[in-house]
Enzyme design. Structure first.
Site, PDB file in Angstrom:
ATOM      1  N   TYR A  55       0.832  -1.199   0.000  1.00 55.59           N
ATOM      2  CA  TYR A  55       0.000   0.000   0.000  1.00 55.59           C
ATOM      3  C   TYR A  55       0.871   1.256   0.000  1.00 55.59           C
ATOM      4  CZ  TYR A  55      -4.245  -2.693   0.964  1.00 55.59           C
ATOM      5  OH  TYR A  55      -5.304  -3.553   0.874  1.00 55.59           O
ATOM      6  N   GLU A  56       0.291   2.335  -0.526  1.00 60.33           N
ATOM      7  CA  GLU A  56       1.018   3.588  -0.672  1.00 60.33           C
ATOM      8  C   GLU A  56       1.492   4.166   0.655  1.00 60.33           C
ATOM      9  OE1 GLU A  56       0.176   8.040  -2.511  1.00 60.33           O
ATOM     10  OE2 GLU A  56      -1.158   6.378  -3.020  1.00 60.33           O
ATOM     11  N   SER A  57       0.873   3.779   1.750  1.00 62.71           N
ATOM     12  CA  SER A  57       1.283   4.285   3.055  1.00 62.71           C
ATOM     13  C   SER A  57       2.572   3.641   3.553  1.00 62.71           C
ATOM     14  CB  SER A  57       0.168   4.047   4.075  1.00 62.71           C
ATOM     15  OG  SER A  57      -0.249   2.698   4.067  1.00 62.71           O
TER      16      SER A  57
END
Length: 258
Positions: A55-57
């Site tokens: 995920y981008e986080s």
């Protein structure tokens, strides 16, 4: 395979199931929030049990106990194999070429797989202002290939000219003297069918239609002269098993299912 009647399947369910099947044999997926999350979680339970979700986080190898509502939802971290800083995620994982599939959504797409997630209408006075790029530019440039899932298939969304190019594919990047690592968009899944291309230099073409949809319907809903494969398959409808997993195990709280 037991299937359900088409009228009992929602658009979100259809898109999630069909998109999940495209992840068979894929290993590492950079998933956007929403339908890409539904598809990757269903793929983990069906065609790709060893899939690793990023995920981008900064979360790698995500195993959330339930679906995250945003990219910053703390549930993404629970059970994850690693949580990286932004420089490590984008500089090492993405730019290092470790992502098999980048899974994105978009408001508009053109025949070369360039995406718009910024504005609909004129930039200075748009009809709709959208979230923007996030990490989509890096995902497009560095993933081996990119899948896009689109809720709407009409000439405004599948357009000959984007209102704004948020995320250029490799063809457009090469024209500007930039050489991306990946093939760009190779699959587009919609409620009408599946468009595909192999990579740089190819336009998207229609390779499959959803049950009950004709080739002419897809062409009329596309804002350019859509190329059609020599053989166009019909997508098998969602099975009872796939729908049960999606409704009861993946998204029982209807976070993204509509």
């Amino acid at each position: 395979m037991t299937t359900t009647a088409p009228g009992t399947v929602t658009s979100s369910e259809l898109l999630s199931v069909v998109a999940s099947r495209e992840l068979a044999a894929r290993r590492t997926v950079f998933a956007g929030i929403g339908l890409p999350t539904l598809a990757t979680e269903l793929a983990r339970l069906t065609v790709a049990p060893r899939i690793e979700v990023v995920y981008e986080s900064g979360v790698c190898g995500a195993h959330p106990s339930h679906l995250p509502e945003t990219i910053a939802d703390a549930v993404i971290v629970s059970g994850a194999e690693a949580v990286l800083s932004m420089p490590a995620l984008f500089g090492c994982v993405l730019q290092g070429g470790h992502i098999d599939v980048g899974f994105l959504g978009a408001a508009q797409i053109d025949r070369w797989g360039n995406l718009n997630t910024s504005v609909i209408g004129d930039w200075t006075s748009p009809t709709v202002r959208l979230p923007g790029s996030g990490g989509a530019i890096e995902v497009m440039a560095n993933s081996r290939e990119v899948f896009v899932v689109m809720r709407r298939h009409n000439p405004r969304s599948f357009t000959g000219t984007l209102d704004f190019c948020t995320t250029p594919g490799p063809d457009r990047a090469l024209a500007e003297g930039i050489r991306p690592l990946g093939a760009g968009v190779t699959r587009v899944i919609t409620e009408l069918g599946i468009l595909a291309r192999s990579g740089v230099g190819e336009e998207l073409r229609l390779v499959a239609v959803q049950p009950g949809v004709t080739v002419n319907q897809v062409r009329e809903a596309t804002g350019w002269d859509l190329r059609v494969a020599d053989t166009v398959e019909t997508v098998p409808p969602p099975s009872e098993a796939e729908l049960r997993l999606l409704r009861e195990d993946v998204d029982p709280d209807r976070v993204y299912l509509r």
